[in-house]
Design a protein around this motif. Structure first.
Motif, PDB file in Angstrom:
ATOM      1  N   ASP A  40      37.745  24.966  40.222  1.00  0.00           N
ATOM      2  CA  ASP A  40      37.292  23.597  40.454  1.00  0.00           C
ATOM      3  C   ASP A  40      37.217  22.814  39.146  1.00  0.00           C
ATOM      4  OD1 ASP A  40      36.980  24.189  43.155  1.00  0.00           O
ATOM      5  OD2 ASP A  40      34.933  24.927  42.858  1.00  0.00           O
ATOM      6  N   LYS A  41      37.036  23.528  38.057  1.00  0.00           N
ATOM      7  CA  LYS A  41      36.898  22.873  36.766  1.00  0.00           C
ATOM      8  C   LYS A  41      38.269  22.598  36.149  1.00  0.00           C
ATOM      9  CE  LYS A  41      34.633  23.509  32.258  1.00  0.00           C
ATOM     10  NZ  LYS A  41      33.752  24.404  31.453  1.00  0.00           N
ATOM     11  N   TYR A  42      38.465  21.389  35.623  1.00  0.00           N
ATOM     12  CA  TYR A  42      39.719  21.049  34.977  1.00  0.00           C
ATOM     13  C   TYR A  42      39.895  21.929  33.737  1.00  0.00           C
ATOM     14  CZ  TYR A  42      43.418  18.318  32.769  1.00  0.00           C
ATOM     15  OH  TYR A  42      44.596  17.925  32.188  1.00  0.00           O
ATOM     16  N   LEU A  43      41.027  22.559  33.621  1.00  0.00           N
ATOM     17  CA  LEU A  43      41.251  23.517  32.542  1.00  0.00           C
ATOM     18  C   LEU A  43      41.676  22.778  31.274  1.00  0.00           C
ATOM     19  CD1 LEU A  43      41.167  26.544  32.013  1.00  0.00           C
ATOM     20  CD2 LEU A  43      43.572  26.674  32.641  1.00  0.00           C
ATOM     21  N   LEU A  44      40.784  22.770  30.313  1.00  0.00           N
ATOM     22  CA  LEU A  44      41.046  22.041  29.072  1.00  0.00           C
ATOM     23  C   LEU A  44      40.616  22.875  27.879  1.00  0.00           C
ATOM     24  CD1 LEU A  44      41.860  19.366  27.655  1.00  0.00           C
ATOM     25  CD2 LEU A  44      39.462  18.662  27.866  1.00  0.00           C
ATOM     26  N   ASN A  45      41.507  23.017  26.939  1.00  0.00           N
ATOM     27  CA  ASN A  45      41.207  23.733  25.697  1.00  0.00           C
ATOM     28  C   ASN A  45      40.926  22.704  24.610  1.00  0.00           C
ATOM     29  OD1 ASN A  45      41.174  25.308  23.353  1.00  0.00           O
ATOM     30  ND2 ASN A  45      42.787  26.662  24.075  1.00  0.00           N
ATOM     31  N   PRO A  46      39.688  22.641  24.118  1.00  0.00           N
ATOM     32  CA  PRO A  46      39.353  21.651  23.084  1.00  0.00           C
ATOM     33  C   PRO A  46      40.032  21.927  21.749  1.00  0.00           C
ATOM     34  CG  PRO A  46      37.502  23.127  23.475  1.00  0.00           C
ATOM     35  CD  PRO A  46      38.524  23.443  24.516  1.00  0.00           C
ATOM     36  N   GLY A  47      40.708  23.070  21.628  1.00  0.00           N
ATOM     37  CA  GLY A  47      41.460  23.348  20.406  1.00  0.00           C
ATOM     38  C   GLY A  47      41.076  24.635  19.722  1.00  0.00           C
ATOM     39  N   HIS A  48      39.844  25.118  19.961  1.00  0.00           N
ATOM     40  CA  HIS A  48      39.385  26.322  19.260  1.00  0.00           C
ATOM     41  C   HIS A  48      39.395  27.572  20.135  1.00  0.00           C
ATOM     42  CE1 HIS A  48      35.784  24.875  21.351  1.00  0.00           C
ATOM     43  NE2 HIS A  48      35.358  26.132  21.326  1.00  0.00           N
ATOM     44  N   LEU A  49      39.580  27.422  21.437  1.00  0.00           N
ATOM     45  CA  LEU A  49      39.553  28.590  22.321  1.00  0.00           C
ATOM     46  C   LEU A  49      40.807  29.444  22.128  1.00  0.00           C
ATOM     47  CD1 LEU A  49      38.226  27.000  25.644  1.00  0.00           C
ATOM     48  CD2 LEU A  49      36.937  27.934  23.711  1.00  0.00           C
ATOM     49  N   PHE A  50      40.610  30.757  22.023  1.00  0.00           N
ATOM     50  CA  PHE A  50      41.699  31.728  21.836  1.00  0.00           C
ATOM     51  C   PHE A  50      42.514  31.444  20.565  1.00  0.00           C
ATOM     52  CE2 PHE A  50      40.961  31.592  26.459  1.00  0.00           C
ATOM     53  CZ  PHE A  50      40.675  32.931  26.676  1.00  0.00           C
ATOM     54  N   SER A  51      41.852  30.967  19.544  1.00  0.00           N
ATOM     55  CA  SER A  51      42.556  30.628  18.302  1.00  0.00           C
ATOM     56  C   SER A  51      43.080  31.862  17.569  1.00  0.00           C
ATOM     57  CB  SER A  51      41.647  29.829  17.367  1.00  0.00           C
ATOM     58  OG  SER A  51      40.469  30.568  17.058  1.00  0.00           O
ATOM     59  N   ALA A  52      42.517  33.050  17.863  1.00  0.00           N
ATOM     60  CA  ALA A  52      42.962  34.283  17.195  1.00  0.00           C
ATOM     61  C   ALA A  52      44.014  35.030  18.008  1.00  0.00           C
ATOM     62  CB  ALA A  52      41.763  35.205  16.943  1.00  0.00           C
ATOM     63  N   LEU A  53      44.402  34.507  19.168  1.00  0.00           N
ATOM     64  CA  LEU A  53      45.288  35.219  20.082  1.00  0.00           C
ATOM     65  C   LEU A  53      46.691  35.382  19.492  1.00  0.00           C
ATOM     66  CD1 LEU A  53      44.678  36.310  22.943  1.00  0.00           C
ATOM     67  CD2 LEU A  53      45.935  34.342  23.845  1.00  0.00           C
ATOM     68  N   THR A  54      47.175  36.619  19.473  1.00  0.00           N
ATOM     69  CA  THR A  54      48.548  36.906  19.020  1.00  0.00           C
ATOM     70  C   THR A  54      49.432  37.401  20.161  1.00  0.00           C
ATOM     71  OG1 THR A  54      47.951  39.187  18.391  1.00  0.00           O
ATOM     72  CG2 THR A  54      47.769  37.489  16.687  1.00  0.00           C
ATOM     73  N   THR A  55      48.816  37.938  21.223  1.00  0.00           N
ATOM     74  CA  THR A  55      49.582  38.450  22.358  1.00  0.00           C
ATOM     75  C   THR A  55      49.015  37.891  23.650  1.00  0.00           C
ATOM     76  OG1 THR A  55      50.092  40.526  21.210  1.00  0.00           O
ATOM     77  CG2 THR A  55      50.325  40.517  23.597  1.00  0.00           C
ATOM     78  N   LEU A  56      49.869  37.211  24.420  1.00  0.00           N
ATOM     79  CA  LEU A  56      49.479  36.655  25.712  1.00  0.00           C
ATOM     80  C   LEU A  56      50.460  37.129  26.772  1.00  0.00           C
ATOM     81  CD1 LEU A  56      47.918  34.720  27.620  1.00  0.00           C
ATOM     82  CD2 LEU A  56      49.546  32.930  26.931  1.00  0.00           C
ATOM     83  N   HIS A  57      49.965  37.906  27.724  1.00  0.00           N
ATOM     84  CA  HIS A  57      50.761  38.322  28.880  1.00  0.00           C
ATOM     85  C   HIS A  57      50.023  37.849  30.128  1.00  0.00           C
ATOM     86  CE1 HIS A  57      53.051  41.810  26.717  1.00  0.00           C
ATOM     87  NE2 HIS A  57      53.159  40.649  26.109  1.00  0.00           N
ATOM     88  N   LEU A  58      50.606  36.877  30.813  1.00  0.00           N
ATOM     89  CA  LEU A  58      49.995  36.281  32.000  1.00  0.00           C
ATOM     90  C   LEU A  58      50.959  36.460  33.175  1.00  0.00           C
ATOM     91  CD1 LEU A  58      47.792  34.630  33.395  1.00  0.00           C
ATOM     92  CD2 LEU A  58      48.906  32.552  32.542  1.00  0.00           C
ATOM     93  N   GLN A  59      50.572  37.315  34.122  1.00  0.00           N
ATOM     94  CA  GLN A  59      51.438  37.610  35.258  1.00  0.00           C
ATOM     95  C   GLN A  59      50.714  37.313  36.561  1.00  0.00           C
ATOM     96  OE1 GLN A  59      53.030  41.567  35.300  1.00  0.00           O
ATOM     97  NE2 GLN A  59      54.124  41.286  37.227  1.00  0.00           N
ATOM     98  N   VAL A  60      51.283  36.388  37.339  1.00  0.00           N
ATOM     99  CA  VAL A  60      50.751  36.085  38.660  1.00  0.00           C
ATOM    100  C   VAL A  60      51.620  36.840  39.649  1.00  0.00           C
ATOM    101  CG1 VAL A  60      50.141  34.262  40.291  1.00  0.00           C
ATOM    102  CG2 VAL A  60      50.024  33.829  37.834  1.00  0.00           C
ATOM    103  N   TRP A  61      51.132  37.997  40.107  1.00  0.00           N
ATOM    104  CA  TRP A  61      52.003  38.950  40.762  1.00  0.00           C
ATOM    105  C   TRP A  61      52.374  38.630  42.191  1.00  0.00           C
ATOM    106  CZ3 TRP A  61      48.816  41.080  44.498  1.00  0.00           C
ATOM    107  CH2 TRP A  61      47.458  41.206  44.195  1.00  0.00           C
ATOM    108  N   LYS A  62      51.743  37.673  42.814  1.00  0.00           N
ATOM    109  CA  LYS A  62      52.199  37.230  44.129  1.00  0.00           C
ATOM    110  C   LYS A  62      53.091  35.999  44.006  1.00  0.00           C
ATOM    111  CE  LYS A  62      48.580  39.130  47.112  1.00  0.00           C
ATOM    112  NZ  LYS A  62      47.531  38.828  48.117  1.00  0.00           N
ATOM    113  N   GLU A  63      53.486  35.736  42.779  1.00  0.00           N
ATOM    114  CA  GLU A  63      54.368  34.613  42.480  1.00  0.00           C
ATOM    115  C   GLU A  63      53.792  33.277  42.951  1.00  0.00           C
ATOM    116  OE1 GLU A  63      57.378  34.376  40.646  1.00  0.00           O
ATOM    117  OE2 GLU A  63      56.532  36.265  40.027  1.00  0.00           O
ATOM    118  N   SER A  64      52.464  33.149  42.874  1.00  0.00           N
ATOM    119  CA  SER A  64      51.844  31.860  43.136  1.00  0.00           C
ATOM    120  C   SER A  64      52.099  30.950  41.940  1.00  0.00           C
ATOM    121  CB  SER A  64      50.338  32.027  43.350  1.00  0.00           C
ATOM    122  OG  SER A  64      50.084  32.859  44.452  1.00  0.00           O
ATOM    123  N   GLU A  65      52.157  29.686  42.198  1.00  0.00           N
ATOM    124  CA  GLU A  65      52.415  28.740  41.114  1.00  0.00           C
ATOM    125  C   GLU A  65      51.152  28.555  40.278  1.00  0.00           C
ATOM    126  OE1 GLU A  65      54.106  24.194  40.369  1.00  0.00           O
ATOM    127  OE2 GLU A  65      53.893  24.989  42.402  1.00  0.00           O
TER     128      GLU A  65
END
Length: 535
Positions: A405-430
């Motif tokens: 329900d909440k609008y997804l917004l990154n103010p700029g500092h969230l996950f700033s240390a992230l080097t690996t991102l694997h995001l899989q929606v396995w039912k192929e939902s958009e």
């Protein structure tokens, strides 16, 4: 013509040319090879050549430094030549099978035995790679048995045969032959400290190890159907220095064998065992026993501990750094009682609720890696995770849907240390464009990006806007894929090549890239000697 380009002659078995020349050449170059191995002094690489890339948005030429494929070192070339020669000779010996076959096998074994142990260890790995390439073409593992007979030498300290499982699927009769060779050879490896026999071990082999390999500290026999509680008892008695043990999916090992190892192997810091949690609580809960375990796991069945059980585990295992669990949301909330966990792998069928909130807020800055498999990931949970865990460097999320329900917004500092991102929606939902922007607009240290979902909105223009803000200059792997279709074209390939100078792997199989364009790209990359693979 280099030694690598010289054709390998197929000689009659009654000639000793291939036997002595290949090994002799290797030994003659051994001083240089050892120097390469120890210092990499001769590991020559081409200097990177600057390339002028046109910025499509501003029209300004930007100097990039694409990485060229490194020149193969002398060490690597020597290993390839010797491994190929050894495999060819093994094939000759197995196909001929005359009266002198065993004599020549023994002569070859003596030649290999004259090499330093560290060289033989690497040669084992290289020969397995050569056999795997041959097996993929012919479906015949010919030469494998003879290669193992001559390579498994007493000087070996670290033996890794996992390639015989992960690189090829062998029939049962061949696996039986492998176990027979290992059983006969391993008794001489008295200096062995590390052994990887994934899917190829048995109680018989473990009994031999128990008697002859007292210095073993690292043992992996996962997915081995012939390992039972009896084998675990052998390990517990004879391998008192053991620090790491892998028995994942050893279905014949019960709590009896696991308990025996836990009681005897007091230096054990990691046991890869999918029923460890249930066993350790049910057996040791009322004792004063403590453990040096740094890894805690329960994935075989749903882990439903009492809160006081988890508190006890935290006290009995004060060094825990990594946790792998199949739990509900309530169990997820108890994880902080295990201590300052750095690596967390969680599978849950429950909706993420207060347990997830408690886990991420309490773990906070200590959490560096999270692998989460759940039915639903909300926008609110993503924001909370980013706010609570600023040191998170690796994030794997596999879920059926990402929404909230909440609008997804990154103010700029969230996950700033992230080097690996694997995001899989396995039912192929958009997933929403806001979700992609949430990460790719602001995570500037990303080195590995894998997004698999329905991505109909992800056009060339959308990607260009992302790269204009965050060019992903550190990226080495980018997989943006879908079971249906991703509307990116060859223009986005060129844009990524210009934006990500260190890119090594790019998946375009779901993109609007024609077969002609794909082969043109591949040929151009090869001609330019870029260290890049496009699939």
């Amino acid at each position: 013509m280099s030694c690598r380009d010289m054709p390998l002659q197929r000689l009659p078995v009654n000639k000793h040319t291939i036997l002595y020349s290949s090994v002799a050449l290797f030994i003659i170059n051994l001083p240089v090879l050892l120097l390469c191995h120890c210092t990499d002094t001769f590991g020559i690489r081409w200097k990177t050549i600057p390339t002028m890339i046109l910025n499509c948005d501003t029209g300004v030429k930007v100097c990039r430094m694409p990485e060229r494929r490194p020149v193969e070192t002398l060490e690597s070339t020597c290993f390839v030549v010797l491994a190929q020669s050894l495999h060819h000779l093994a094939i000759e010996l197995e196909e001929t099978k005359d009266d002198e076959c065993s004599t020549r096998t023994e002569e070859l074994s003596q030649q290999i035995n004259s090499l330093p142990g560290v060289i033989i260890e690497q040669l084992v790995t290289k020969v397995i790679e050569i056999i795997q390439q041959s097996f993929s073409r012919t479906r015949r593992p010919i030469g494998l048995r003879t290669c193992l007979v001559v390579l498994l030498q007493p000087a070996i300290q670290r033996l890794d045969l996992s390639g015989l499982f992960f690189r090829m699927r062998l029939p049962g009769s061949i696996n039986g032959g492998i176990r027979e060779v290992v059983s006969s050879q391993i008794s001489g490896m008295k200096n062995l400290t590390s052994l990887n026999l994934v899917s190829k071990c048995s109680d018989e082999i473990l009994a031999i190890i128990c008697k002859h390999c007292p210095d073993l500290t690292d043992l992996n026999v996962s997915i081995s159907d012939l390992v039972t509680d009896q084998g675990m008892k052998s390990v517990a008695i004879g391998c008192t220095k053991l620090e790491t043990l892998g028995i994942y999916k050893c279905w014949e090992v019960t709590s009896e064998g696991i308990v025996c190892v836990l009681r005897k192997a007091r230096n054990l810091s990691k046991m890869k065992c999918d029923q460890l949690g249930a066993v350790i609580i049910s057996t040791f809960r009322d004792s004063a026993t403590t453990f040096k375990l740094k890894h805690f796991e329960q994935t075989h069945t749903l882990f439903e501990p009492l809160e006081e059980d988890m508190a006890w585990v935290g006290r009995a295992c004060p060094d825990i750094e990594s946790v792998s669990l199949f739990v509900d949301d309530e169990g997820l909330g108890m994880i902080p009682q295990l201590g300052k966990v750095k690596v967390l792998e969680v599978e849950t069928s429950a909706v993420l609720g207060t347990g997830f909130v408690n886990a991420v807020t309490c773990l906070g800055s200590s959490l560096q890696t999270l692998q989460l498999n759940c039915n639903q990931m909300s926008h609110e949970s993503l924001v909370l995770l980013g706010e609570s865990c600023p040191q998170l460097g690796t994030l794997h999320i596999s879920t059926a849907v990402v929404e909230g329900d909440k609008y997804l917004l990154n103010p700029g500092h969230l996950f700033s240390a992230l080097t690996t991102l694997h995001l899989q929606v396995w039912k192929e939902s958009e997933i929403s464009r806001e979700c992609v922007e949430f990460f790719l607009l602001w995570c500037q240290k990303l080195e590995s990006v894998l997004i698999k979902a329905d991505l109909k909105f992800l056009s060339d223009q959308f990607l260009a806007r992302l790269l204009a803000t965050n060019p992903l200059t550190h990226a080495r792997l980018i997989y943006i894929t879908s079971d249906s279709h991703v509307p990116l074209t060859v223009a986005s390939v060129h844009r990524l090549l210009g934006s990500c100078p260190g890119l090594e792997s790019l998946a375009v199989s779901s993109w609007d890239v024609t077969e002609e364009e794909y082969f043109s790209l591949r040929n151009s990359i090869s001609a330019s000697n870029y260290n890049l693979t496009i699939t």
